[in-house]
Design an enzyme around this catalytic site. Sequence first.
Site, PDB file in Angstrom:
ATOM      1  N   CYS A 173       4.478  -6.048   0.039  1.00  0.00           N
ATOM      2  CA  CYS A 173       4.910  -4.660  -0.129  1.00  0.00           C
ATOM      3  C   CYS A 173       5.759  -4.595  -1.410  1.00  0.00           C
ATOM      4  O   CYS A 173       6.844  -5.166  -1.466  1.00  0.00           O
ATOM      5  CB  CYS A 173       5.722  -4.218   1.087  1.00  0.00           C
ATOM      6  SG  CYS A 173       6.315  -2.528   0.947  1.00  0.00           S
ATOM      7  N   CYS A 200       3.668   3.643  -2.986  1.00  0.00           N
ATOM      8  CA  CYS A 200       3.210   2.311  -2.573  1.00  0.00           C
ATOM      9  C   CYS A 200       3.225   1.435  -3.825  1.00  0.00           C
ATOM     10  O   CYS A 200       2.448   1.681  -4.758  1.00  0.00           O
ATOM     11  CB  CYS A 200       1.812   2.410  -1.977  1.00  0.00           C
ATOM     12  SG  CYS A 200       1.087   0.799  -1.595  1.00  0.00           S
TER      13      CYS A 200
HETATM   14  N1  LIG Z   1       0.507  -0.672   4.004  1.00  0.00           N
HETATM   15  C1  LIG Z   1       0.386  -1.838   3.164  1.00  0.00           C
HETATM   16  C2  LIG Z   1       1.655  -2.634   3.080  1.00  0.00           C
HETATM   17  C3  LIG Z   1       2.805  -1.901   2.446  1.00  0.00           C
HETATM   18  C4  LIG Z   1       2.605  -1.616   0.948  1.00  0.00           C
HETATM   19  C5  LIG Z   1       3.856  -1.003   0.369  1.00  0.00           C
HETATM   20  N2  LIG Z   1       4.174   0.303   0.773  1.00  0.00           N
HETATM   21  C6  LIG Z   1       4.036  -1.236  -1.112  1.00  0.00           C
HETATM   22  O1  LIG Z   1       4.987  -0.655  -1.656  1.00  0.00           O
HETATM   23  O2  LIG Z   1       3.328  -2.041  -1.712  1.00  0.00           O
HETATM   24  C7  LIG Z   1      -0.737  -2.755   3.698  1.00  0.00           C
HETATM   25  O3  LIG Z   1      -1.022  -2.737   4.898  1.00  0.00           O
HETATM   26  O4  LIG Z   1      -1.286  -3.514   2.888  1.00  0.00           O
END
Ligand SMILES: N[C@@H](CCC[C@H](N)C(=O)O)C(=O)O
Length: 285
Positions: free
Chosen positions: A82, A215
Amino acid sequence: MHSRTFAKGHGTENDFVLLVDRDARESLTDDQVRWICDRRAGIGADGILRAVAGRHIPEWSGDPDSWFMDYRNADGSIAEMCGNGVRVFVRHLVDEGLVVGPTVPVGTRAGLRMTEVLPDGRIRVEMGPARVALEDVRVLTADHRDLVAVPVDVGNPHAVSFVSDPSAIDLRDAPTWYPAEAFPAGVNAEFVSSRGPRHLEMRVFERGSGETRSCGTGTVAAAAAWHHRHHDGAVERAPAAGAVVYRVDVPGGTVEVELGERTYLTGPAVIVARGELLVPAGLDA
Ligand SMILES: N[C@@H](CCC[C@H](N)C(=O)O)C(=O)O
């Protein structure tokens, strides 16, 4: 009922609950994760950042004493990495005096990530390679759009679609994709447009969390996919000319992505609260 301390933070409004448990003494079940992340019944968050010593993570083969970011999505699922979370994680460890900056190594399921706390408070993270696939896939959105998408692996899976207006996409339901076997473990779907040279705008629907305000791994995927498709595969050639820097605007703010021999993500990390979590008896493990 039992209690445990927590902190709450965000990186460009991608928000997380932080639980520090160096010796892995406390359980963290999927039900507990879902309750903590519930925005009405719990604290509310896109995910949980559990800080443990690497020795407690069976799949971690690095330094057993290094801090490991055990990341959970809001639905309880585990993700490899993340990008926003790792900055918030480091901010918290530094603030709590648990590490000494400015350089802080963090173990993740995608490998070791070196981070650096910058003088202006932002955090720069070495993100590992962004692998852009040569074959496109298709993403289907709730408003029946059938979009070309570029698969990108940033330690976790992404499907990046270039659209004229990300704000026009209906993300109330999870996008689907085909062929289904392209992402056997699910995917994070990004919708990206250009705002000018090396300046992108992005919305995202995250695997395990739904639409979020940002993200970090998604912004890296977006910049890598854009650069690859608009500069004839030039990501691999970028080192000769020095890193190229993209600004990526998301609903929750702005981050910077450097593409070159190594890939870096730089952005803010903010801690907004510390407190005591009262875990209901029904959720005691
Ligand atoms: N939902 C993603 C993991 C989290 C990613 C995050 N919010 C970021 O900032 O990179 C997954 O399941 O791969």
